[in-house]
Design a protein around this motif. Structure first.
Motif, PDB file in Angstrom:
ATOM      1  N   ASP A 211       0.867  -1.146  -0.026  1.00 22.34           N
ATOM      2  CA  ASP A 211      -0.105  -0.003  -0.052  1.00 22.34           C
ATOM      3  C   ASP A 211       0.772   1.201   0.171  1.00 22.34           C
ATOM      4  OD1 ASP A 211      -2.451  -1.381  -0.109  1.00 22.34           O
ATOM      5  OD2 ASP A 211      -2.275  -1.775   2.211  1.00 22.34           O
ATOM      6  N   GLN A 213       0.822   5.033   0.790  1.00 23.30           N
ATOM      7  CA  GLN A 213       0.039   6.078   1.547  1.00 23.30           C
ATOM      8  C   GLN A 213      -0.080   7.357   0.725  1.00 23.30           C
ATOM      9  OE1 GLN A 213      -1.981   5.184   4.207  1.00 23.30           O
ATOM     10  NE2 GLN A 213      -0.965   3.139   3.632  1.00 23.30           N
ATOM     11  N   SER A 219      -4.947   5.327   0.241  1.00 23.83           N
ATOM     12  CA  SER A 219      -3.649   4.637  -0.391  1.00 23.83           C
ATOM     13  C   SER A 219      -3.884   4.206  -1.705  1.00 23.83           C
ATOM     14  CB  SER A 219      -3.278   3.591   0.618  1.00 23.83           C
ATOM     15  OG  SER A 219      -4.301   2.817   0.722  1.00 23.83           O
ATOM     16  N   LYS A 221      -2.664   0.716  -4.237  1.00 23.60           N
ATOM     17  CA  LYS A 221      -1.962  -0.436  -4.343  1.00 23.60           C
ATOM     18  C   LYS A 221      -0.760  -0.341  -5.377  1.00 23.60           C
ATOM     19  CE  LYS A 221      -4.318  -3.175  -1.523  1.00 23.60           C
ATOM     20  NZ  LYS A 221      -4.055  -3.885  -0.341  1.00 23.60           N
TER      21      LYS A 221
END
Length: 399
Positions: A211, A213, A219, A221
């Motif tokens: 993830d 942020q 967030s 991927k």
């Protein structure tokens, strides 16, 4: 007094590098498409400056302007009033100095290092199925659209994250609209007005999904984060001569309209051009070329003034006055920034030429769309023309 003056230019072509002309316009692409990265670093061949000779000069090589040109490969670490100091301890004297170091990596990158970095990036792009590209300037946009139009990588999921409220924010908002439409067409997710939160240890590099942020919350991927942030101005060597000429925040070199450095102690024989100079122009090759032409004319005027007056160390100021005030030289040329424009790719098959509205706000922007039907990757990489211009006769692209 002799008319032969030593003019030292620090930096090669549109950025300063150690051993070759780096064809920067191809850099976003060589991080995605393999087998061409070695052609992005072009050696300065013996014929590099032959264009200055013209057609009316004598056959003797010693009588041609190009015979007075020397290429010295090395990094300048400091500048003194009459010479530049190289990292190997040697020095080169000058009567006139032009800082054309551009922006880029603070550490020097030769061809071997550059090709290795490109190949590592290619390998990571090939393996990662979810890629986050950071930066919505030309580099980031071109990387994202190249990935989505290169057949082996077109199925990757791409997210483009930009801290500003529009892409290509250094240009008019119409260019943002063009780029956003292209991103939508290619299925690129765009996140604006947000930054990535960089972990203390950096982003993982173990091919596992993680993830990323965002500073505004939430967030995304990713299996790979590709950063394309602004390059640093390579102005530090000038700090030993005129530290006040370097902006303490941006690190760009402050210049007068004549492109002489703006310093407390007048060094009217020292100039700065291109991306490293704070000229008010957008950072691109075309404005740099216009600035270089002005510097060449101004140096010519100063040399003629020195010859006329017989002052071996006389340097004309902005208003053209000589040190004793007894005479004046021709007024030096001043640079005026032109309208920002850019020619950029939007993938392997499309591109755009964009020019902002006039400096007075009149005229509206110029937008010209381009399409390419060729499947020849070598043609798309556009190296042949540059090798022919810069290293005519050199066939070993790996050297």
């Amino acid at each position: 007094m002799s008319g032969r003056q030593n003019i030292v230019v620090v930096g090669g072509s549109y950025v300063g590098k150690l051993t070759a002309l780096s064809h920067l316009f191809a850099f976003p692409r060589i991080g995605v498409i393999p087998s061409f990265e070695h052609k992005a670093f072009i050696p300065y061949g013996s014929a590099y400056f032959k264009a200055v000779d013209g057609d009316v000069l004598p056959d003797s090589l010693s009588g041609r302007p190009s015979s007075a040109i020397r290429i010295h490969r090395g990094a300048v670490t400091s500048v003194e009033p009459t010479r530049v100091i190289l990292e190997d301890g040697n020095s080169i004297p000058y009567e006139f100095l032009v800082m054309a170091t551009g922006t880029g990596r603070l550490e020097a990158m030769d061809k071997k290092t550059g090709t290795q970095i490109a190949r590592l990036a290619q390998g990571r792009v090939q393996k990662a199925n979810r890629i986050v590209v950071v930066g919505g300037g030309a580099y980031g946009v071109q990387v994202a659209t190249d990935i989505k139009t290169y057949p082996p990588t077109k199925d990757k999921h791409i997210t483009l994250v930009h801290s500003r409220d529009r892409l290509m924010n250094r240009f008019g908002p119409e260019l943002h609209d063009v780029v956003m439409e292209r991103c939508h067409e290619l299925g690129i997710d765009v996140i604006l007005g947000n930054r990535l939160v960089v972990p203390h240890a950096g982003f993982p590099d173990d091919e596992e999904e993680f993830d990323v942020q965002l500073s505004g919350g939430g967030s995304v991927k990713a299996k790979m984060v590709l950063t394309t942030g602004n390059a640093a101005p390579l102005s530090s060597p000038l700090g030993s001569l005129a530290p006040e000429s370097i902006d303490p925040i941006t690190k760009y070199i402050k210049v007068k309209p004549t492109l002489q450095i703006d310093s407390a102690i007048p060094y009217d024989n020292v100039f700065a051009v291109g991306d490293v100079a704070d000229t008010g122009a957008h950072k691109a090759a075309r404005p740099g070329g216009a600035q270089a032409a002005i510097v060449a004319r101004n140096i010519g005027k100063l040399i003629r003034a020195k010859l006329k007056q017989g002052h071996p160390k006389a340097n004309g100021g902005l208003n053209g006055s000589l040190p004793n005030g007894s005479d004046r030289i021709d007024e030096l040329d001043a640079y005026k920034p032109d309208v920002p424009s850019i020619h950029m790719s939007l993938g392997l098959d499309k591109g755009v030429i964009f020019q902002n509205s006039g400096l007075d706000g009149e005229g509206g922007p110029i937008i010209r769309h381009e399409e390419s039907k060729t499947q020849d990757l070598a043609a798309l990489m556009s190296y042949s023309r540059w090798w022919k211009m810069r290293a005519e006769g050199v066939e070993d692209y790996f050297s």
